[in-house]
Design a protein around this motif. Structure first.
Motif, PDB file in Angstrom:
ATOM      1  N   GLU A  33      15.606 -31.013 -12.104  1.00  0.00           N
ATOM      2  CA  GLU A  33      16.210 -31.786 -13.197  1.00  0.00           C
ATOM      3  C   GLU A  33      16.669 -33.156 -12.655  1.00  0.00           C
ATOM      4  OE1 GLU A  33      16.878 -31.882 -16.549  1.00  0.00           O
ATOM      5  OE2 GLU A  33      18.056 -33.676 -16.043  1.00  0.00           O
ATOM      6  N   ARG A  34      16.329 -34.172 -13.426  1.00  0.00           N
ATOM      7  CA  ARG A  34      16.674 -35.565 -13.060  1.00  0.00           C
ATOM      8  C   ARG A  34      18.189 -35.780 -13.012  1.00  0.00           C
ATOM      9  NH1 ARG A  34      16.058 -40.184 -17.373  1.00  0.00           N
ATOM     10  NH2 ARG A  34      17.308 -38.569 -18.341  1.00  0.00           N
ATOM     11  N   SER A  42      18.849 -31.812 -25.898  1.00  0.00           N
ATOM     12  CA  SER A  42      19.337 -30.457 -26.185  1.00  0.00           C
ATOM     13  C   SER A  42      20.855 -30.428 -26.370  1.00  0.00           C
ATOM     14  CB  SER A  42      18.914 -29.507 -25.065  1.00  0.00           C
ATOM     15  OG  SER A  42      17.527 -29.598 -24.866  1.00  0.00           O
ATOM     16  N   GLY A  46      21.689 -30.738 -33.581  1.00  0.00           N
ATOM     17  CA  GLY A  46      22.559 -30.076 -34.545  1.00  0.00           C
ATOM     18  C   GLY A  46      22.541 -28.567 -34.357  1.00  0.00           C
ATOM     19  N   GLY A  47      21.337 -28.007 -34.229  1.00  0.00           N
ATOM     20  CA  GLY A  47      21.208 -26.561 -34.012  1.00  0.00           C
ATOM     21  C   GLY A  47      20.721 -25.789 -35.216  1.00  0.00           C
ATOM     22  N   MET A  48      20.089 -26.499 -36.176  1.00  0.00           N
ATOM     23  CA  MET A  48      19.465 -25.769 -37.281  1.00  0.00           C
ATOM     24  C   MET A  48      18.248 -25.024 -36.738  1.00  0.00           C
ATOM     25  SD  MET A  48      19.420 -28.417 -40.461  1.00  0.00           S
ATOM     26  CE  MET A  48      18.810 -29.780 -39.492  1.00  0.00           C
ATOM     27  N   VAL A 164      11.657 -36.041 -10.794  1.00  0.00           N
ATOM     28  CA  VAL A 164      10.305 -35.817 -10.263  1.00  0.00           C
ATOM     29  C   VAL A 164       9.506 -37.095 -10.489  1.00  0.00           C
ATOM     30  CG1 VAL A 164       8.156 -34.528 -10.619  1.00  0.00           C
ATOM     31  CG2 VAL A 164      10.359 -33.325 -10.628  1.00  0.00           C
ATOM     32  N   TYR A 323       9.996 -32.635 -30.569  1.00  0.00           N
ATOM     33  CA  TYR A 323      10.498 -33.579 -31.580  1.00  0.00           C
ATOM     34  C   TYR A 323      11.787 -33.091 -32.262  1.00  0.00           C
ATOM     35  CZ  TYR A 323      10.225 -37.054 -35.359  1.00  0.00           C
ATOM     36  OH  TYR A 323      10.492 -38.058 -36.237  1.00  0.00           O
ATOM     37  N   ARG A 324      11.749 -32.782 -33.569  1.00  0.00           N
ATOM     38  CA  ARG A 324      12.983 -32.450 -34.304  1.00  0.00           C
ATOM     39  C   ARG A 324      13.299 -30.964 -34.274  1.00  0.00           C
ATOM     40  NH1 ARG A 324      13.231 -35.741 -39.889  1.00  0.00           N
ATOM     41  NH2 ARG A 324      15.420 -35.365 -39.470  1.00  0.00           N
ATOM     42  N   GLY A 326      13.090 -28.628 -31.382  1.00  0.00           N
ATOM     43  CA  GLY A 326      13.095 -27.971 -30.069  1.00  0.00           C
ATOM     44  C   GLY A 326      14.056 -26.804 -29.967  1.00  0.00           C
ATOM     45  N   ILE A 327      15.140 -26.835 -30.731  1.00  0.00           N
ATOM     46  CA  ILE A 327      16.077 -25.696 -30.690  1.00  0.00           C
ATOM     47  C   ILE A 327      15.410 -24.520 -31.413  1.00  0.00           C
ATOM     48  CG2 ILE A 327      18.378 -24.865 -31.339  1.00  0.00           C
ATOM     49  CD1 ILE A 327      18.385 -27.152 -29.186  1.00  0.00           C
ATOM     50  N   LEU A 328      14.901 -24.791 -32.605  1.00  0.00           N
ATOM     51  CA  LEU A 328      14.158 -23.757 -33.343  1.00  0.00           C
ATOM     52  C   LEU A 328      13.043 -23.152 -32.486  1.00  0.00           C
ATOM     53  CD1 LEU A 328      12.735 -22.354 -35.848  1.00  0.00           C
ATOM     54  CD2 LEU A 328      11.765 -24.590 -36.383  1.00  0.00           C
TER      55      LEU A 328
HETATM   56  C1  LIG Z   1      20.268 -35.972 -33.062  1.00  0.00           C
HETATM   57  C2  LIG Z   1      19.346 -34.793 -32.867  1.00  0.00           C
HETATM   58  C3  LIG Z   1      19.460 -33.684 -33.701  1.00  0.00           C
HETATM   59  C4  LIG Z   1      18.598 -32.598 -33.529  1.00  0.00           C
HETATM   60  N1  LIG Z   1      18.770 -31.479 -34.308  1.00  0.00           N
HETATM   61  C5  LIG Z   1      17.942 -30.406 -34.127  1.00  0.00           C
HETATM   62  C6  LIG Z   1      18.117 -29.230 -34.898  1.00  0.00           C
HETATM   63  O1  LIG Z   1      19.030 -29.120 -35.725  1.00  0.00           O
HETATM   64  N2  LIG Z   1      17.237 -28.189 -34.704  1.00  0.00           N
HETATM   65  C7  LIG Z   1      16.219 -28.259 -33.788  1.00  0.00           C
HETATM   66  O2  LIG Z   1      15.441 -27.293 -33.675  1.00  0.00           O
HETATM   67  N3  LIG Z   1      16.060 -29.365 -33.028  1.00  0.00           N
HETATM   68  C8  LIG Z   1      16.879 -30.437 -33.171  1.00  0.00           C
HETATM   69  N4  LIG Z   1      16.717 -31.558 -32.411  1.00  0.00           N
HETATM   70  C9  LIG Z   1      15.568 -31.624 -31.502  1.00  0.00           C
HETATM   71  C10 LIG Z   1      15.864 -30.941 -30.178  1.00  0.00           C
HETATM   72  O3  LIG Z   1      17.107 -31.368 -29.704  1.00  0.00           O
HETATM   73  C11 LIG Z   1      14.783 -31.288 -29.160  1.00  0.00           C
HETATM   74  O4  LIG Z   1      13.502 -31.032 -29.692  1.00  0.00           O
HETATM   75  C12 LIG Z   1      14.948 -30.449 -27.902  1.00  0.00           C
HETATM   76  O5  LIG Z   1      16.263 -30.554 -27.405  1.00  0.00           O
HETATM   77  C13 LIG Z   1      13.962 -30.880 -26.844  1.00  0.00           C
HETATM   78  O6  LIG Z   1      14.267 -30.159 -25.683  1.00  0.00           O
HETATM   79  P1  LIG Z   1      13.626 -30.589 -24.297  1.00  0.00           P
HETATM   80  O7  LIG Z   1      14.096 -29.614 -23.293  1.00  0.00           O
HETATM   81  O8  LIG Z   1      12.167 -30.789 -24.461  1.00  0.00           O
HETATM   82  O9  LIG Z   1      14.207 -32.060 -24.047  1.00  0.00           O
HETATM   83  P2  LIG Z   1      15.582 -32.532 -23.397  1.00  0.00           P
HETATM   84  O10 LIG Z   1      16.717 -31.739 -23.849  1.00  0.00           O
HETATM   85  O11 LIG Z   1      15.644 -34.017 -23.595  1.00  0.00           O
HETATM   86  O12 LIG Z   1      15.370 -32.183 -21.881  1.00  0.00           O
HETATM   87  C14 LIG Z   1      14.465 -32.868 -21.043  1.00  0.00           C
HETATM   88  C15 LIG Z   1      15.047 -32.819 -19.651  1.00  0.00           C
HETATM   89  O13 LIG Z   1      14.115 -33.356 -18.716  1.00  0.00           O
HETATM   90  C16 LIG Z   1      14.834 -34.103 -17.767  1.00  0.00           C
HETATM   91  N5  LIG Z   1      13.920 -35.034 -17.118  1.00  0.00           N
HETATM   92  C17 LIG Z   1      13.376 -36.159 -17.654  1.00  0.00           C
HETATM   93  N6  LIG Z   1      12.587 -36.760 -16.734  1.00  0.00           N
HETATM   94  C18 LIG Z   1      12.638 -36.018 -15.618  1.00  0.00           C
HETATM   95  C19 LIG Z   1      12.045 -36.142 -14.332  1.00  0.00           C
HETATM   96  N7  LIG Z   1      11.233 -37.164 -14.027  1.00  0.00           N
HETATM   97  N8  LIG Z   1      12.337 -35.215 -13.403  1.00  0.00           N
HETATM   98  C20 LIG Z   1      13.169 -34.160 -13.677  1.00  0.00           C
HETATM   99  N9  LIG Z   1      13.756 -34.002 -14.891  1.00  0.00           N
HETATM  100  C21 LIG Z   1      13.475 -34.917 -15.850  1.00  0.00           C
HETATM  101  C22 LIG Z   1      15.919 -34.781 -18.583  1.00  0.00           C
HETATM  102  O14 LIG Z   1      16.981 -35.235 -17.771  1.00  0.00           O
HETATM  103  C23 LIG Z   1      16.320 -33.664 -19.539  1.00  0.00           C
HETATM  104  O15 LIG Z   1      17.383 -32.862 -19.049  1.00  0.00           O
HETATM  105  C24 LIG Z   1      17.594 -32.639 -32.531  1.00  0.00           C
HETATM  106  C25 LIG Z   1      17.514 -33.734 -31.680  1.00  0.00           C
HETATM  107  C26 LIG Z   1      18.392 -34.798 -31.834  1.00  0.00           C
HETATM  108  C27 LIG Z   1      18.307 -35.963 -30.882  1.00  0.00           C
END
Ligand SMILES: Cc1cc2nc3c(=O)[nH]c(=O)nc-3n(C[C@H](O)[C@H](O)[C@H](O)COP(=O)(O)OP(=O)(O)OC[C@H]3O[C@@H](n4cnc5c(N)ncnc54)[C@H](O)[C@@H]3O)c2cc1C
Length: 360
Positions: A33-34, A42, A46-48, A164, A323-324, A326-328
């Motif tokens: 993790e960066r 994450s 919101g967490g829907m 990374v 995208y929108r 990721g929690i689901l």
């Molecule tokens: C305002 C908002 C509201 C939302 N509401 C909802 C909702 O209600 N329901 C729902 O289902 N989804 C929702 N989402 C979407 C959801 O949050 C995301 O789709 C989901 O969190 C994506 O998860 P992830 O692990 O892919 O990304 P992230 O949580 O962004 O994690 C990516 C990780 O990779 C790390 N990283 C990046 N580059 C590197 C590297 N080079 N080396 C090592 N680590 C690295 C980052 O530091 C980070 O920790 C919402 C998003 C937002 C912004």
């Protein structure tokens, strides 16, 4: 030098859920993790668990349904393994749609009369076409905390503060990852870096950040909204905003959708607009106090579908672009990709999300 079965790049909800699934299957896993795990999109969500939302792309429905069905068991096991209580609410969503829909049989979605809405949510300003949707909701911050605790208890290695730079390859096969300080050797590598996925050489996975503002509201003691029962029990979706009640008494209101690059600054005007939007849904929110305001970067993709599956480099996989949703989608994507890594196929078809659609 140690060889891991799987090295995951990125410790958001997606990387952490996949790490847990792989570890349960007996794999020796490391998450690189960066920054700190679970502090990006994450943490902002919101967490829907909005598997019944009519605006979901049709191609995403099977994975969304699969994932939503896994959720209750996913949460139960995770609470047991981590010892961390997760705010998982099963009251359902009232969606104030702008037009009528024909609910799919068997989903439990049904239209509500004004009287029914008044019984379910007496404070709600009834507008549009109200539908009840039997969806769940979760506090994403609880979820990532529990995931990290469960992984640590399993002795899964989580390396913090280590961006990374690239995926190492030998004769067209992934052999590990390179950070500024170290090299991690692995049989398989998965890119779970969310909005930052394209920054990792040699493949440019086409995610891009889509900014969202959020605000948390609560009622100070003595204001009308502070009375019991709380002003809302269900998740509300409307054209103005969505509102998620938390069991702590907070109400989380979202969200904007803004192309803003990697900028995460909070704009006061947008926060005020969200607060105002909440008052269109429940007038009592005029008396609410802003407890916290924040932004996050959703990992968007050119076709708004996740990027999931093997890439053109042997042993290098993508699990990003949620995208929108990721929690689901976290339990479902994690289950599917873990099965692909461990057996070469998954019980749910992930072909529509293949990196090959971008020639990767
Ligand atoms: C305002 C908002 C509201 C939302 N509401 C909802 C909702 O209600 N329901 C729902 O289902 N989804 C929702 N989402 C979407 C959801 O949050 C995301 O789709 C989901 O969190 C994506 O998860 P992830 O692990 O892919 O990304 P992230 O949580 O962004 O994690 C990516 C990780 O990779 C790390 N990283 C990046 N580059 C590197 C590297 N080079 N080396 C090592 N680590 C690295 C980052 O530091 C980070 O920790 C919402 C998003 C937002 C912004």
């Amino acid at each position: 030098m140690k060889t891991w079965d799987v090295v995951l790049i990125g410790g958001g909800v997606i990387g952490l859920s996949l790490a847990l699934e792989l570890s349960r299957g007996g794999a020796d896993v490391a998450v690189i993790e960066r920054g700190e795990p679970g502090r990006e999109a994450s943490h902002a969500a919101g967490g829907m668990i909005a598997d019944l939302d009519p605006v979901l792309p049709p191609e995403l429905r099977p994975l969304a349904t699969f994932s939503a069905r896994l959720y209750p068991e996913f949460v139960r096991l995770l609470q047991d393994e981590s010892g961390h209580k997760i705010d998982f609410r099963r009251d359902g969503t009232i969606d104030l749609l702008e037009h009528a829909i024909a609910p799919e049989p068997g989903t439990g979605v049904r239209s509500l009369s004004t009287e029914e809405v008044r019984v379910l949510e007496p404070k709600l300003t009834v507008q549009g076409f109200p539908y009840f949707m039997p969806e769940n909701a979760i506090d994403p911050r609880d979820l990532v905390t529990a995931l990290v605790l469960a992984l640590r208890r399993r002795s899964v290695e989580i390396v913090n503060g280590s961006p990374v730079q690239s995926v190492l390859t030998e004769e067209g096969r992934a052999t590990g990852v390179q950070t500024a300080r170290a090299r991690y050797v692995a049989k398989s590598v998965v890119n779970c870096a969310g909005s930052w996925a394209p920054q990792i050489a040699p493949l440019e996975l086409p995610t891009r950040p889509v900014k969202g503002h959020m605000v948390a509201l609560a009622f100070p003691a003595g204001t009308p909204g502070a009375d019991q029962p709380p002003v809302l029990r269900h998740v509300i979706r409307s054209r103005w905003c969505y509102i998620l009640p938390r069991s702590t008494g907070r109400f989380v209101v979202g969200s904007t959708v803004e192309p803003a690059g990697y900028d995460k600054t909070v704009n006061t005007y947008r926060i005020q607009r969200l607060h105002h939007a909440a008052t269109n849904v429940v007038a009592e929110f005029k008396e609410a106090r802003i407890l916290e305001a924040w932004t996050g970067l959703r990992p968007g993709t050119p076709d708004s579908l996740p990027i999931l599956g093997p890439t053109s480099i042997d042993g290098y996989f993508a699990c990003t672009g949620h995208y929108r949703d990721g929690i689901l989608l976290a339990p479902g994507s994690a289950r599917a990709l873990a099965q692909v890594l461990q057996t070469g196929r998954s019980e749910i078809d992930i072909a529509p999300f293949s990196p090959s659609r971008f020639n990767l």
